[in-house]
Design an enzyme around this catalytic site. Structure first.
Site, short mmCIF file in Angstrom:
data_model
loop_
_atom_site.label_atom_id
_atom_site.label_comp_id
_atom_site.label_asym_id
_atom_site.label_seq_id
_atom_site.Cartn_x
_atom_site.Cartn_y
_atom_site.Cartn_z
CB SER A 120 14.63 -16.33 -8.27
OG SER A 120 14.62 -17.30 -7.24
NE ARG A 137 15.25 -23.42 0.76
CZ ARG A 137 14.21 -22.73 0.31
NH1 ARG A 137 12.99 -23.07 0.66
NH2 ARG A 137 14.37 -21.69 -0.48
CG ASP A 147 8.43 -22.72 -11.48
OD1 ASP A 147 8.59 -22.99 -12.68
OD2 ASP A 147 8.63 -21.59 -11.01
CG ASP A 165 17.53 -23.22 -1.42
OD1 ASP A 165 18.05 -23.22 -0.29
OD2 ASP A 165 17.05 -22.20 -1.94
N1 ARG Z 1 21.51 -17.46 -1.92
C1 ARG Z 1 20.67 -17.81 -0.82
C2 ARG Z 1 21.05 -19.15 -0.27
O1 ARG Z 1 21.63 -19.92 -0.94
C3 ARG Z 1 19.21 -17.74 -1.13
C4 ARG Z 1 18.70 -18.79 -2.07
C5 ARG Z 1 17.28 -18.57 -2.52
N2 ARG Z 1 17.19 -17.28 -3.14
C6 ARG Z 1 16.25 -16.89 -4.00
N3 ARG Z 1 16.24 -15.65 -4.32
N4 ARG Z 1 15.39 -17.69 -4.52
O2 ARG Z 1 20.78 -19.44 0.87
#
Ligand code: ARG
Length: 401
Positions: A175, A95, A14, A124
């Site tokens: 994911s 992040r 991506d 995110d």
């Molecule tokens: N739910 C978690 C958060 O919001 C992880 C987000 C990313 N998860 C992922 N499987 N891509 O912090």
């Protein structure tokens, strides 16, 4: 001068396609920024070359593993940070460190805009953009998946049409986001919340049903910071890595939850955080002997609020900073050793010692040496119950009228 956009680059399909996609949609030059937070996998140099091969004018890579461990994982440990009591904030704390490097790269390369690969449904995007707004208020944000209609199918078609140096066939139904603090897996089969996670989902942990022999470990802390394992001095990063290996081998730290996203959606996520969960357990037990009762009770509330702020993308907020100051103050005496047994999915504390402990053997003992004056308890209980007793007699009087 041509506009420049800095893109948070993972090396995956991506964000590789996003380089050219953003370029075509905006006419800007794209600078790829890859930040190593201990996600493993390919080397930063391989990722850098791929970014350039996909059309980035520059590629900035940063090994942020020690920084991430010291400034993001350790504060989370000091807070015993668990969102909704379960999730050790794996993605949420990565992040802000990525944002720092994005803003730094934007300054270095004269970019006006920062781009990221998040969808419009998750947390995110909020964490990236709130962080960028805070650290670089003049910078604009763009998310090609959300703002430029970059779907998966279009990404595959684009990569094939342009002959980008990236695999388009590898099909992972999940994911995944991972770093040294843990791993998050969602989507696909897991979206039916009755479906149990299958074995192929896990990578940091072995199946706890068939564990190797129990593993006893001693973790040492200084003012809340993990500094040694089995007497061997290590950096915070090395402690986490070591416990990821040892607790992971025992299947410690598997978490299956439905959580409340900031955007109002309940979503199912599987986490594995062997090192983080073993460390949080050990740290909490050391706090139990070194932090005074009222401070400890209040700290639990602060830790919960801290976790919500961090989950909600408020890492750089004034309230989070104030809570950090409180938490830091509580760690003054959190120094000592915790012995724990790692086995069959559990990290169980079996011993603790500290030169700054509040545990007083002579007060606690029921054997000889008891210095606790039991006669004082009677009067204490009388006064402790007084206000409820007064209220209760009023309730009975009113009920009888
Ligand atoms: N739910 C978690 C958060 O919001 C992880 C987000 C990313 N998860 C992922 N499987 N891509 O912090």
């Amino acid at each position: 001068m041509t506009d420049r956009i800095v893109l948070a680059y993972s090396g995956g399909l991506d964000t590789s396609v996003a380089i050219g996609w953003i370029g075509e949609a905006t006419g800007a030059e794209v600078i790829a920024v890859a930040v190593d937070v201990g996600q493993g996998g390919e080397s930063l140099e391989t990722i850098r070359q791929r970014a350039l091969g996909c059309g980035a004018v520059e590629a900035y890579v940063a090994d942020a593993r020690e920084e991430f461990a010291d400034e993001y994982c350790v504060p989370t440990l000091k807070a015993n940070g668990l969102y909704q009591g379960h999730y050790p904030l794996v993605s949420a704390i990565s992040r802000p460190v990525i944002v720092k490097h994005l803003v730094k790269a934007a300054r270095e390369f004269g970019a006006t805009t920062v781009a990221h690969g998040c969808t419009g449904k998750g947390n995110d995007q909020v964490r990236f953009e709130v962080g960028i707004q805070t650290l670089g208020p003049d910078l604009k944000c763009i998310a090609p998946v959300r703002d430029l209609a970059l779907t998966r199918d279009k990404a595959i078609a684009f990569a094939e049409e342009k002959g980008l140096p990236i695999e388009t066939t590898a099909k992972n139904p999940y994911s995944i986001d991972q770093n040294v603090w843990g791993r998050a897996v969602e989507t696909g089969y897991l979206e039916d919340i009755w479906n149990g996670p299958t074995k192929d989902i896990y990578d940091y942990t072995a199946t706890p049903e068939f564990p190797p022999a129990a593993d006893e470990v001693i973790i040492s802390f200084e003012r809340g910071v993990p500094v040694a394992v089995d007497g061997v001095k290590l950096s915070a990063l090395a402690v986490i890595q070591e416990l990821n290996r040892r607790a992971g081998a025992q299947g410690v730290g598997r978490i299956d939850v439905v959580e409340d996203r900031l955007v109002g959606i309940k979503s199912r996520e599987i986490y594995e955080a062997p090192g983080a969960m073993a460390l949080i357990t050990a740290h909490k037990h050391l706090e139990d002997i070194t932090i005074e009762r009222e401070q400890a009770r209040f700290k639990a509330t602060v830790g919960q609020r801290w976790s919500e702020l961090v989950y909600d993308g408020q890492w750089f907020s004034p309230l989070k900073r104030s809570l950090d100051t409180f938490i830091e103050d509580t760690q003054q005496y959190v120094t000592g050793d915790i012995r724990m047994t790692l086995h069959g999915g559990a990290a169980v504390v079996t011993g603790r010692r500290s030169g700054t402990s509040l545990y007083d053997f002579n007060l606690a003992t029921y054997d000889t040496g008891d210095t606790f004056d039991q006669s004082q308890a009677k009067g204490f209980i009388e006064l402790w119950g007084m206000s409820s007793k007064v209220a209760s007699s009023r309730d009975q009087r009113v009920a009888g009228q």
